[in-house]
Design a protein around this motif. Structure first.
Motif, PDB file in Angstrom:
ATOM      1  N   PRO A 270      38.810  25.721  -6.052  1.00 53.99           N
ATOM      2  CA  PRO A 270      39.819  26.777  -6.111  1.00 53.99           C
ATOM      3  C   PRO A 270      39.722  27.717  -4.917  1.00 53.99           C
ATOM      4  O   PRO A 270      38.619  28.035  -4.464  1.00 53.99           O
ATOM      5  N   PRO A 271      40.858  28.154  -4.371  1.00 56.42           N
ATOM      6  CA  PRO A 271      40.809  29.204  -3.357  1.00 56.42           C
ATOM      7  C   PRO A 271      40.155  30.449  -3.948  1.00 56.42           C
ATOM      8  O   PRO A 271      40.461  30.843  -5.083  1.00 56.42           O
ATOM      9  N   ALA A 272      39.217  31.053  -3.213  1.00 62.46           N
ATOM     10  CA  ALA A 272      38.471  32.185  -3.768  1.00 62.46           C
ATOM     11  C   ALA A 272      37.742  32.934  -2.669  1.00 62.46           C
ATOM     12  O   ALA A 272      37.423  32.374  -1.614  1.00 62.46           O
ATOM     13  N   TRP A 273      37.468  34.209  -2.935  1.00 62.86           N
ATOM     14  CA  TRP A 273      36.584  35.018  -2.112  1.00 62.86           C
ATOM     15  C   TRP A 273      35.162  34.901  -2.651  1.00 62.86           C
ATOM     16  O   TRP A 273      34.953  34.928  -3.868  1.00 62.86           O
ATOM     17  N   SER A 274      34.193  34.794  -1.760  1.00 68.57           N
ATOM     18  CA  SER A 274      32.783  34.704  -2.145  1.00 68.57           C
ATOM     19  C   SER A 274      31.981  35.817  -1.494  1.00 68.57           C
ATOM     20  O   SER A 274      32.288  36.246  -0.380  1.00 68.57           O
ATOM     21  N   THR A 275      30.945  36.251  -2.187  1.00 66.73           N
ATOM     22  CA  THR A 275      30.023  37.293  -1.715  1.00 66.73           C
ATOM     23  C   THR A 275      28.693  36.650  -1.334  1.00 66.73           C
ATOM     24  O   THR A 275      28.231  35.717  -1.995  1.00 66.73           O
ATOM     25  N   TYR A 276      28.075  37.169  -0.261  1.00 67.62           N
ATOM     26  CA  TYR A 276      26.770  36.684   0.192  1.00 67.62           C
ATOM     27  C   TYR A 276      25.785  37.849   0.251  1.00 67.62           C
ATOM     28  O   TYR A 276      26.125  38.922   0.745  1.00 67.62           O
ATOM     29  N   ILE A 277      24.583  37.610  -0.230  1.00 69.88           N
ATOM     30  CA  ILE A 277      23.541  38.630  -0.275  1.00 69.88           C
ATOM     31  C   ILE A 277      22.489  38.325   0.783  1.00 69.88           C
ATOM     32  O   ILE A 277      21.996  37.193   0.885  1.00 69.88           O
ATOM     33  N   SER A 278      22.162  39.329   1.572  1.00 72.11           N
ATOM     34  CA  SER A 278      21.162  39.166   2.629  1.00 72.11           C
ATOM     35  C   SER A 278      19.769  38.986   2.016  1.00 72.11           C
ATOM     36  O   SER A 278      19.395  39.702   1.081  1.00 72.11           O
ATOM     37  N   VAL A 279      19.023  38.023   2.533  1.00 66.61           N
ATOM     38  CA  VAL A 279      17.655  37.762   2.056  1.00 66.61           C
ATOM     39  C   VAL A 279      16.755  37.549   3.264  1.00 66.61           C
ATOM     40  O   VAL A 279      17.222  37.216   4.360  1.00 66.61           O
TER      41      VAL A 279
END
Length: 286
Positions: A99-108
């Motif tokens: 599905p088309p979608a926005w994703s979030t990424y967390i810095s590690v």
């Protein structure tokens, strides 16, 4: 994601907390060259049509989404720019049915260690840690409830160069069916601490903190939310004018999901783009 209306009854649950949770963080540093581990540092869009997406998001958020010199070797990945600064990513859909979608990424600081912790605590790896040219290392997973999210171990690239200003993201929020379980998972994986908020309008809202800084939110979805709405991470983009943003969304072929609504720090609405990717917009008070 790709869901549609959540129902008007859901509105107060979102709006009543944003005023209390965003006021400090949203007016802090806008230009960024690094992120503390555990902090959302990047968002990107998976879309079936990058050229059309540029025509939609360009007028809305002031973006250009040019091809990168190495876009081809990175699967067509691009970086959206606002005033010459990287603010978000955009890429083609990678597989049928995605599905088309926005994703979030967390810095590690260690993608491999975090990937192990994710799996030990009940998450599922969708893409194991991998190098992305010289930029850093990426992994994508779902939490125990099925919400998609990524981790990013920076090398040459830390993440968004601009946040909390028009055209940039300013808040990332997990919509979850079980806040207690989400706290247990994300707290153990990312070391987050939590601040509970209660109101007659919602079952639960949780602020996620890293070293005392508010970095994300968790909204517990209730029985009033349509059952087809899955757990998901939502991205909030700052705009100059919420009504104008809604008009621009609709003129570009997207639609309003709910709002607009005033909160203490501004005016907010949830929308989706022409392909169904959901996100939120907020105009901040002066």
């Amino acid at each position: 994601m790709g869901h549609s209306h959540r129902g008007d009854e859901f509105e107060p649950r979102v709006w009543s907390y944003l005023a209390k949770t965003r006021d400090e963080r949203i007016l802090t540093m806008s230009e960024r060259t690094s992120y503390a581990p555990g902090t959302p540092c990047w968002v990107d869009l998976a879309t079936p049509d990058l050229e059309a997406a540029e025509k939609f998001y360009g007028p809305l958020l002031g973006w250009e989404i040019p091809e990168l010199p190495n876009s081809a070797e990175m699967g067509g990945y691009r970086r959206a720019k606002k005033d010459g600064r990287d603010v978000a990513g955009a890429m083609p859909l990678m597989q049928e049915g995605q599905p088309p979608a926005w994703s979030t990424y967390i810095s590690v600081d260690d993608a491999d260690a975090i990937a192990r912790a994710i799996q030990e605590k009940g998450g599922t790896m969708i893409a194991e840690p991998m190098a992305v040219a010289s930029y850093g290392r990426l992994a994508i997973f779902t939490d125990p409830e099925g919400a998609f999210i990524g981790i990013w171990e920076p090398a040459d690239f830390a993440g968004a160069e601009l946040v909390n200003e028009p055209g940039a993201f300013s808040w990332n929020e997990l919509n979850t069916g079980n806040a207690a379980a989400a706290k247990a998972f994300y707290g153990s994986v990312f070391g987050w601490e939590f601040e509970e908020r209660e109101s007659e309008n919602a079952d639960s809202y949780v602020i996620c903190l890293v070293d005392g800084d508010r970095v994300a939110g968790m909204l517990e979805m209730s029985s009033r939310v349509p059952s087809e709405v899955p757990p998901h991470w939502n991205t909030y983009f700052t705009v100059e004018d919420t009504e104008a943003a809604i008009e621009q969304v609709e003129a570009g072929g997207g639609a309003k999901v709910m709002g607009p609504m005033d909160v203490e720090v501004g005016r907010i609405a949830v929308v989706h783009d022409p392909w169904g990717a959901v996100f939120s917009v907020i105009r901040l008070n002066p």
